[in-house]
Write a protein that holds these residues in place. Structure first.
Motif, PDB file in Angstrom:
ATOM      1  N   GLY A  87     -98.016   7.441 -32.534  1.00 49.84           N
ATOM      2  CA  GLY A  87     -97.910   5.423 -31.703  1.00 49.84           C
ATOM      3  C   GLY A  87     -98.535   4.663 -31.701  1.00 49.84           C
ATOM      4  O   GLY A  87     -97.904   3.674 -30.895  1.00 49.84           O
ATOM      5  N   ASP A  88     -99.022   4.120 -32.226  1.00 44.56           N
ATOM      6  CA  ASP A  88     -99.656   3.182 -32.201  1.00 44.56           C
ATOM      7  C   ASP A  88     -99.327   1.584 -32.399  1.00 44.56           C
ATOM      8  O   ASP A  88     -98.694   1.941 -33.161  1.00 44.56           O
ATOM      9  N   VAL A 114     -93.682  12.578 -23.196  1.00 43.70           N
ATOM     10  CA  VAL A 114     -93.890  11.448 -24.354  1.00 43.70           C
ATOM     11  C   VAL A 114     -94.208   9.999 -23.464  1.00 43.70           C
ATOM     12  O   VAL A 114     -94.640   8.950 -23.802  1.00 43.70           O
ATOM     13  N   ARG A 115     -94.684   9.941 -21.773  1.00 45.19           N
ATOM     14  CA  ARG A 115     -95.812   9.211 -21.601  1.00 45.19           C
ATOM     15  C   ARG A 115     -96.696   9.111 -21.674  1.00 45.19           C
ATOM     16  O   ARG A 115     -97.392   8.232 -21.374  1.00 45.19           O
ATOM     17  N   THR A 116     -97.015   9.986 -22.470  1.00 43.90           N
ATOM     18  CA  THR A 116     -98.230   9.955 -23.163  1.00 43.90           C
ATOM     19  C   THR A 116     -98.751   8.969 -23.684  1.00 43.90           C
ATOM     20  O   THR A 116     -99.578   9.227 -24.684  1.00 43.90           O
ATOM     21  N   TYR A 117     -97.717   8.666 -24.597  1.00 43.24           N
ATOM     22  CA  TYR A 117     -97.830   8.142 -25.707  1.00 43.24           C
ATOM     23  C   TYR A 117     -97.414   6.354 -25.658  1.00 43.24           C
ATOM     24  O   TYR A 117     -96.742   5.962 -24.801  1.00 43.24           O
ATOM     25  N   ALA A 163     -92.078   5.676 -26.875  1.00 42.33           N
ATOM     26  CA  ALA A 163     -91.386   6.258 -25.657  1.00 42.33           C
ATOM     27  C   ALA A 163     -89.830   6.450 -26.299  1.00 42.33           C
ATOM     28  O   ALA A 163     -88.928   7.375 -26.425  1.00 42.33           O
ATOM     29  N   VAL A 164     -88.968   5.683 -26.694  1.00 44.02           N
ATOM     30  CA  VAL A 164     -87.852   5.244 -27.092  1.00 44.02           C
ATOM     31  C   VAL A 164     -87.942   5.932 -28.909  1.00 44.02           C
ATOM     32  O   VAL A 164     -87.520   7.248 -29.168  1.00 44.02           O
ATOM     33  N   PHE A 165     -88.787   6.079 -29.288  1.00 42.32           N
ATOM     34  CA  PHE A 165     -88.543   6.321 -30.539  1.00 42.32           C
ATOM     35  C   PHE A 165     -89.041   8.109 -31.012  1.00 42.32           C
ATOM     36  O   PHE A 165     -88.294   8.299 -31.738  1.00 42.32           O
ATOM     37  N   LEU A 166     -89.989   8.317 -30.086  1.00 42.87           N
ATOM     38  CA  LEU A 166     -90.123   9.876 -29.428  1.00 42.87           C
ATOM     39  C   LEU A 166     -89.205  10.823 -29.263  1.00 42.87           C
ATOM     40  O   LEU A 166     -88.511  11.658 -29.514  1.00 42.87           O
TER      41      LEU A 166
END
Ligand code: SF4
Ligand code: SF4
Lengths: 539, 181
Positions: free
Chosen positions: A115-116, B23-26, B31-34
């Protein structure tokens, strides 16, 4: 620290969501996400051997604040950038044409797994493109950030080193780009620019250097190479009762066979190597191995165009010296990218060689007219198609097999059906992984382009989730226990990947499976497979 | 009114909020992608979402099933190789406690949800955390073992040839018991 943490406080690492523009987020070098720099003694040799392609040799560590760049590092990069824009039209086009549509953004395994944002292919390329705009375009010079441009600072060099050595040049992203922008080639350019200021990694340059010296990545000298081959022949005799021939460095044969050196020392590649020896012996191929061209891989591809050319040329020089008619290449990944995409215009055409014709079936491989080199699975599948091999696939009945398409044979060569045809001829149980993860859309092993080193393990596992997820699926659903592949790097990178994401799945080369099933003339009743494990029914 | 039916009734909202916090930990746009429902293209989002759905259902049961550990494994295995500290990696499982408290704040305040039930729920989440901690440690060990094996793999053939390593015949105990089961 207070007790009774509230959810907002638990989420205090909300800082992970960069509120800033990506240009303001400095690169961070955390363990497991970068590879060790090249050793000075390796660079010293390479720099001499290439007459100055690897300047500014020193000891340095990416986690240091001071990278000890040369005084004139800015000028070196700008000059190098300009030269490459002039030299490669494709590079210039890739710098200009991206419309930031985002189609490629979520296609990179490193982005998918970690996710980077800077691992999104579009942003990875933007790391270079922003400098291109800032330094080489009028709009960028005037408008700066508004035009997506920035200036060349030391942090940019650090960022390049981090993220262009977090790209495996797998080209999955390119498949989805409407403009066909090849991020792998952008990465190649960035790595070349980094060489100019003395930033490179050992895991690529030591093999490249070894290859230049001894003919193979591992630095194996001819007598040791031959010794290993004899040792394998003994093992084969023990298993099959057949003493296979092992022609090395012999002139006047029809075919030269070249395969990655990783397979001669490292399990499980060694069993694939034994498979070649058995197959060629059985069909009576008029061929030779070479201890000089004892490497199919070409780490020059991950280094620079000149290094790639030099290492590729060696195979052809040897073919000429030995007087063969054509070359068969073993199960290797990036060797085939070099062969299929660059060889013809780089060192070719190989007009002293002939278009390969199978001596057993008479098939003429027109597609290889330019390079005079065919892939072993093309050769073997043709043998099978003509019924020239006696096979007993039940010897692989303990295996439920799936096939990992290696990035380069799949995307850079289109070699999709031959390996499957071969596997299905020698294994009764074959299962495909989900469609979005195979063939052209295959997921990288996350260790390609010279990143298959142990210090990069964290990133490899992270980026390996795409492949691992699909593998675990067929393991759970179909009981898959065997992952076949046609790349020596995969044979090294997939065992740990499988061990993490789908424990219990073993990695095999395709020609190991072939050799297990191959019924050889004069063989004794076989009780064990090439790994000396009992065959099904012999336990 | 007791907690269990409330949890079942608000399952979707609780799961949405829980996943949203995860998701907010990414970073950034992830966030959209996950949240994309692409099983093969978005393994992180779909695996974690799939697992917390089932974990939530486990929390509603008086006894955990044998699936509990594998479900936690699905989450932790991913987090263990991402860019998180160990506490950050597993903390996402704790979120569900806070989500429940947040959602039923009024009912808890007024005592309509008995403290005992809340306590039991917390205990279940704590148990998940403890199992997750074990799994996390195993995952990190595997990464280190992989590094070692990787290093050794380069030489295995050579070592066999020169008899640097000896190979023993496979041990056959004559019974089917392996001893570690
Ligand atoms: S070439 Fe592969 S590793 Fe590099 S950005 Fe594209 S998808 Fe990612
Ligand atoms: S898909 Fe191509 S054009 Fe679109 S953002 Fe990616 S590189 Fe640019």
């Amino acid at each position: 620290m207070a007790w009774n943490v509230k959810p907002e406080e638990l989420l205090q690492y909300d800082y992970k969501v960069p509120q800033k523009n990506w240009m303001d987020v400095p690169p961070e070098f955390k363990p497991g996400t970068w590879c060790y720099p090249a050793k000075p003694e390796i660079l010293e040799y390479l720099n001499k051997a290439t007459k100055g392609d690897f300047p500014h040799i020193r000891e340095w560590v990416p986690t240091d604040v001071d990278w000890k760049l040369p005084e004139d590092w800015r000028e070196r990069i700008k000059k190098g950038f300009r030269e490459r824009l002039d030299k490669y039209r494709s590079f210039k086009v890739f710098m200009d044409v991206c419309v930031r549509c985002g189609a490629c953004a979520d296609k990179c395994h490193f982005y998918i797994g970690g996710g980077d944002p800077k691992n999104m292919p579009v942003l990875r390329a933007e790391l270079l493109r922003s400098i291109y705009r800032g330094e080489f375009t009028l709009a960028g010079k005037i408008l700066g950030r508004l035009a997506g441009a920035r200036k060349l600072e030391e942090d940019v060099v650090k960022e390049w080193f981090l993220y262009f050595y977090q790209c495996t040049e797998c080209r999955r992203c390119s498949l989805f780009c409407p403009y066909g922008i090849d991020t792998a080639e952008i990465t190649m350019m960035a790595r070349e620019l980094l060489h100019l200021v003395g930033c490179n990694i050992n895991w690529i340059l030591e093999p490249a250097s070894n290859s230049n010296r001894t003919g193979n990545h591992m630095g194996i000298q001819p007598h040791a190479y031959y010794g290993m081959m004899e040792f394998m022949c003994d093992d084969i005799e023990e298993i099959t009762g057949v003493k296979v021939n092992c022609p090395v460095n012999e002139k006047g044969h029809e075919v030269l066979f070249i395969t990655p050196s990783g397979d001669i020392f490292a399990d499980p590649g060694t069993y694939t190597y034994m498979g070649y020896l058995m197959l060629f012996h059985e069909i009576g191929l008029d061929y030779t191995w070479s201890t000089y061209a004892s490497e199919g891989g070409n780490f020059g591809l991950f280094t620079s165009d000149r290094m790639m050319k030099k290492l590729n040329a060696k195979m052809y020089a040897e073919a000429k010296r030995l007087g063969v008619k054509y070359i068969i290449g073993g199960e290797c990944g990036h060797m085939w990218r070099v062969l299929n995409q660059y060889m013809d215009t780089m060192n070719g055409p190989a007009d002293f060689l002939e278009t390969p014709v199978s001596p057993i079936t008479g098939t003429r491989f027109e597609s290889a007219a330019g390079t005079s080199m065919i892939h072993i699975t093309e050769f073997t599948s043709d043998l099978m198609k003509h019924g020239k091999l006696k096979l007993d696939p039940s010897r692989n009945d303990d295996k439920i097999v799936t096939f990992h398409d290696s990035c380069n044979p799949a995307r850079a060569m289109g070699l999709l059906d031959e390996p499957r045809y071969v596997i299905q001829n020698v294994c009764n149980n074959f299962v495909e992984m989900p469609e979005d993860t195979i063939r052209e859309k295959t997921f990288c092993c996350a260790g390609g382009s010279g990143l298959n080193t142990d210090e990069f393990m964290e990133m490899r596992m992270r980026g390996g989730i795409g492949r691992g997820n699909a593998l675990r699926h067929v393991q759970q659903k179909n009981g898959v226990n065997t992952l076949a592949t046609i790349c020596a790097i995969d044979r090294a990178t997939l065992p740990p990947l499988a061990n993490y994401w789908a424990p219990g799945v073993e990695v095999y080369g395709v020609h190991e499976l072939v050799a297990n099933a191959l019924v050889m003339t004069g063989e004794k009743p076989r009780e064990v497979d090439l790994r000396q494990e009992p065959l099904p029914g012999m336990e | 009114m007791t907690l269990a039916p409330l949890l079942a009734q608000h399952r979707e909202q609780i799961l949405d909020r829980w996943f949203d916090l995860i998701v907010r930990t990414y970073p950034g746009l992830s966030a959209v992608f996950l949240k994309k429902n692409h099983r093969w293209g978005n393994p992180v989002g779909t695996n974690i979402h799939g697992a917390i759905e089932k974990l939530f259902d486990e929390l509603l049961q008086p006894e955990a099933s044998n699936d509990l550990a594998p479900l936690l494994d699905a989450v932790v295995r991913i987090r263990a190789v991402q860019d998180y500290r160990p506490s950050e990696a597993v903390a996402i499982l704790l979120f569900v406690k806070h989500v429940v408290r947040e959602r039923f704040a009024a009912e808890i305040e007024s005592g309509r949800i008995p403290a005992k039930e809340l306590h039991e729920f917390d205990n279940k989440v704590d148990t998940m955390m403890l199992i997750a901690f074990d799994i996390y440690t195993k995952c990190r060990n595997t990464v280190m073992e992989n590094r070692l094996e990787d290093f050794k793999r380069n030489f295995t053939g050579l070592m066999r040839k020169h008899k640097i390593i000896v190979e023993y015949p496979k041990f056959d105990s004559g019974t089917s018991e392996s001893g570690d089961g």
